[in-house]
Scaffold this active site. Structure first.
Site, PDB file in Angstrom:
ATOM      1  N   TYR A 181       9.903  -6.395  32.721  1.00 46.70           N
ATOM      2  CA  TYR A 181       9.057  -5.239  33.007  1.00 46.70           C
ATOM      3  C   TYR A 181       7.611  -5.483  32.581  1.00 46.70           C
ATOM      4  CZ  TYR A 181      13.477  -2.803  33.765  1.00 46.70           C
ATOM      5  OH  TYR A 181      14.712  -2.421  34.234  1.00 46.70           O
TER       6      TYR A 181
ATOM      7  N   GLU B 218      13.147   3.813  30.667  1.00 43.63           N
ATOM      8  CA  GLU B 218      13.611   3.534  29.319  1.00 43.63           C
ATOM      9  C   GLU B 218      14.462   2.279  29.371  1.00 43.63           C
ATOM     10  OE1 GLU B 218      14.438   6.616  30.679  1.00 43.63           O
ATOM     11  OE2 GLU B 218      12.938   7.855  29.678  1.00 43.63           O
TER      12      GLU B 218
END
Length: 70
Positions: free
Chosen positions: A40, A28
Site C-alpha cells: 500500500y 485498515e
C-alpha cells in the site's frame, strides 16, 4: 497461498480500483501484515493512525491508511 504471492495480482487490483476512485480512499490493515503495508505504501497510501484491538482472533492493531486521488 504462498506460491501465488509476489505475482502482481494485488497491485493490479488495487491500482485498477484507485484509477476509478475520486477523492480519498481509506483502508485498515493489520499492523503485523508488513507485506500488505509495504504494498500500500508503494502505491501511495500514507499511514494515518492506529486502531488498537481492531482485529479479533488473534487480537491485533489496525493501521489506518489513506490514498488521495486527483
Amino acid at each position: 497461498a504462498p506460491d501465488r504471492r509476489r505475482q502482481g495480482v494485488a497491485r493490479s487490483l488495487v491500482t485498477a480500483f484507485l484509477q476509478a476512485a475520486n477523492g480519498a480512499v481509506y483502508l485498515e490493515v493489520r499492523e503485523s501484515n508488513t507485506a500488505a503495508r509495504n504494498l500500500y505504501k508503494s502505491i501511495g497510501f500514507q499511514e494515518l493512525n492506529r486502531r488498537e484491538n481492531y482485529y479479533d482472533y488473534p487480537l491485533g492493531t489496525a493501521i489506518v491508511m489513506k490514498f488521495h486521488s486527483c
